[in-house]
Write an enzyme that holds these catalytic residues in place. Structure first.
Site, PDB file in Angstrom:
ATOM      1  N   LYS A  77      20.312   2.261  25.663  1.00  0.00           N
ATOM      2  CA  LYS A  77      20.235   1.124  24.693  1.00  0.00           C
ATOM      3  C   LYS A  77      20.101   2.360  23.658  1.00  0.00           C
ATOM      4  O   LYS A  77      18.468   2.262  23.740  1.00  0.00           O
ATOM      5  CB  LYS A  77      20.246   0.268  24.120  1.00  0.00           C
ATOM      6  CG  LYS A  77      21.180  -0.263  22.501  1.00  0.00           C
ATOM      7  CD  LYS A  77      20.729  -2.125  22.641  1.00  0.00           C
ATOM      8  CE  LYS A  77      21.516  -1.970  21.329  1.00  0.00           C
ATOM      9  NZ  LYS A  77      20.912  -3.470  21.557  1.00  0.00           N
ATOM     10  N   SER A 152      25.577  -5.324  19.168  1.00  0.00           N
ATOM     11  CA  SER A 152      25.408  -3.450  18.545  1.00  0.00           C
ATOM     12  C   SER A 152      25.108  -3.007  19.975  1.00  0.00           C
ATOM     13  O   SER A 152      25.067  -1.854  19.584  1.00  0.00           O
ATOM     14  CB  SER A 152      24.020  -3.488  18.249  1.00  0.00           C
ATOM     15  OG  SER A 152      22.702  -4.595  18.813  1.00  0.00           O
ATOM     16  N   SER A 176      23.954  -9.016  20.995  1.00  0.00           N
ATOM     17  CA  SER A 176      24.422  -7.764  21.081  1.00  0.00           C
ATOM     18  C   SER A 176      24.053  -7.404  22.896  1.00  0.00           C
ATOM     19  O   SER A 176      24.415  -6.173  22.839  1.00  0.00           O
ATOM     20  CB  SER A 176      22.384  -7.057  20.610  1.00  0.00           C
ATOM     21  OG  SER A 176      23.567  -6.758  19.199  1.00  0.00           O
TER      22      SER A 176
HETATM   23  N1  GLN Z   1      25.494 -10.001  15.595  1.00  0.00           N
HETATM   24  C1  GLN Z   1      23.889 -10.158  15.785  1.00  0.00           C
HETATM   25  C2  GLN Z   1      23.538  -9.407  14.391  1.00  0.00           C
HETATM   26  O1  GLN Z   1      24.165  -8.587  13.566  1.00  0.00           O
HETATM   27  C3  GLN Z   1      23.398  -9.659  16.296  1.00  0.00           C
HETATM   28  C4  GLN Z   1      22.822  -8.708  16.916  1.00  0.00           C
HETATM   29  C5  GLN Z   1      21.739  -8.368  17.780  1.00  0.00           C
HETATM   30  O2  GLN Z   1      22.007  -8.609  18.771  1.00  0.00           O
HETATM   31  N2  GLN Z   1      20.756  -7.545  18.103  1.00  0.00           N
HETATM   32  O3  GLN Z   1      22.427  -9.529  14.126  1.00  0.00           O
END
Ligand code: GLN
Length: 486
Positions: A77, A152, A176
């Protein structure tokens, strides 16, 4: 060997060790598939770097110094900094940035022998649930190009699902790893907070951020997780001082008598019927495997949304203050003085969602609002963690859906950030508590899209989660299904 890209990490390890294939052959096969960047999954590819690493692996395989995962490709990532590839965190503000060092997780996987295929697309600074917030364009879900891959870690999930990497790293702050794994029909685990070093992982919300592997099966995740985790006390003060563990050692343990807690709050209104049906099907499989379903309650589940969307932006507003055009990446061209340079750089470099979170975060931390928002959120965060400890008096693991629905279509939530936030309801609680959680393919729902079952364990119980996931994968074949053309 035209199906090298469909082999598991485990199968690749044995073919490489018996020299039936070389690391260069495996890397070449994946690089060929990555040509044209299908699904927009990758943000940086450099075949020379990848092949040079593969050659080193082949030499180690030949001279008997190979690591446990020697020659198996992995992609990272773009939140993990890398010396040999650019790192942007999906943001324009870091375009062209190259780190002088590798993140600990990247380094550990390389030490275990993994060959880096490239860097994977993600929501900007990992803020999002659909990969629609990447400055470099969205990622298409390999199961349906009109749908989001989740976020994400959307590029990570799509790359594994589409056979563009046998495994990938992800980061999970509020879901994410789990949610994109669910949306793309793969397996992913977020370990206990502190298991994997955050050194070199671009910080979003430091008290929540955790790295983890994403792959086709629990078995493959166990192999990567064993290599990724480990104390890094000098470089990450929240890294846990625990010995490394072989997470693959207990995959085949019997589930006879395992108590699986079913939180009633995870099955209320809002959960789509197709997701519910797939999750119920997986739970019936667990009963057949000897597990007992125990009704439990996590009473503050709903509060995890406001609590998370106060704490995470608060931490982000502080973490992202370092991106000011001085040390990293983008700097505005025309400015009058230093403050003007900061302002223009940040206005140009950050996307809308990141700006929204910086503003929310600064607001909840500001004088007069700190007690009303940030402090309250911290108190409720503790209560959410306590609710889990109460639940774990009655059960060994907790199961439920990862997300209320299957992957949605592009644009459906694009102008409604709150709709995205609400869809995080089932992943946020474990994140706030720092507990390990995973997503395991459990079937298919609307539009033929994959559905993930979420398993949550108590602290340091990753082995138990992976064992439960592996046994389900021995009894079902959802994780073996592939999108058309893969
Ligand atoms: N959807 C959540 C956010 O937007 C989680 C994102 C994540 O785990 N990085 O913060």
């Amino acid at each position: 060997m035209s199906d090298l890209h469909n082999l598991s990490v485990k199968a690749l390890v044995s073919l490489l060790q018996t020299k039936e294939v070389s690391a260069v052959e495996v890397a070449t096969r994946f690089l060929a598939r990555m040509g044209g960047n299908p699904h927009n999954a990758y943000l940086d590819i450099d075949s020379e770097v990848t092949l040079a690493q593969a050659q080193v692996s082949d030499a180690k395989l030949a001279n008997g110094t190979a690591g446990p995962l020697e020659g198996v490709p992995v992609a990272h990532k773009d939140v993990f900094v890398t010396r040999d590839f650019a790192t942007t965190a999906g943001s324009k503000i870091l375009s062209g940035y190259r780190s002088p060092f590798d993140a600990t997780v990247v380094q550990r996987l390389r030490t275990a022998g993994m060959v880096t295929l490239g860097k994977l697309n993600c929501d900007e600074f990992a803020m999002g649930s659909a990969n629609e917030n990447s400055a470099y364009g969205p990622v298409q879900n390999p199961w349906d190009m009109a749908r989001v891959p989740g976020g994400s870690s959307g590029g990570s999930a799509a790359a594994v699902a589409a056979g563009l990497a046998p495994a990938a790293t992800g980061t999970d702050t509020g879901g994410s790893i789990r949610q994109p794994a669910s949306f793309c029909g793969i397996t992913g685990i977020k370990p206990t907070y502190g298991r994997a070093s955050r050194y070199g992982m671009i910080a979003y919300a430091s008290s929540l951020d955790q790295a983890g592997p994403m792959a086709r099966s629990a078995e493959d995740c166990a192999l990567l997780l064993s290599a990724m985790c480990g104390a890094d006390l000098d470089r990450d003060s929240t890294s846990l001082d625990m010995p490394t563990e072989d997470f693959a050692a207990s995959l085949n343990n019997s589930l006879e008598g395992l108590r699986i807690g079913i939180p009633k709050e995870f099955f209320g209104e809002g959960l789509h019927a197709d997701v519910r049906a797939a999750v119920d099907g997986a739970l019936r499989e667990y009963e057949k495997l000897g597990a007992k379903l125990v009704p439990i309650s996590l009473p503050r589940t709903e509060l995890s949304i406001p609590v998370y969307y106060i704490i995470a932006p608060a931490e982000a507003s502080s973490n992202l203050s370092r991106f000011d055009g001085v040390k990293f990446g983008h700097r505005a061209k025309d400015y009058t003085d230093l403050v003007d340079m900061y302002k223009k750089t940040r206005a140009e470099g950050f996307g809308n969602e990141v700006k929204r979170r910086i503003m929310t975060g600064a607001y909840v931390l500001s004088h007069g609002y700190y007690d009303a928002y940030y402090l309250q959120a911290q108190k409720i965060r503790r209560m959410i963690a306590d609710d889990f400890q109460n639940a774990f008096k009655e059960c060994d693991v907790i199961a439920g859906p990862v997300a209320p629905s299957v992957a949605w279509k592009f644009g459906e939530n694009a102008n409604d950030p709150v709709a995205d936030y609400l869809a995080d309801i089932f992943t946020l609680p474990a994140s706030l508590a720092g507990l390990p959680g995973m997503s395991v393919p459990a079937g298919f729902g609307a539009g033929g899209m994959p559905v993930g079952l979420q398993l949550i364990g108590n602290y340091f119980k990753e082995a138990q989660l992976l064992n439960a996931a592996h046994r389900l994968q021995q009894a079902t074949n959802f994780h073996l299904q592939k999108p058309a053309g893969v």
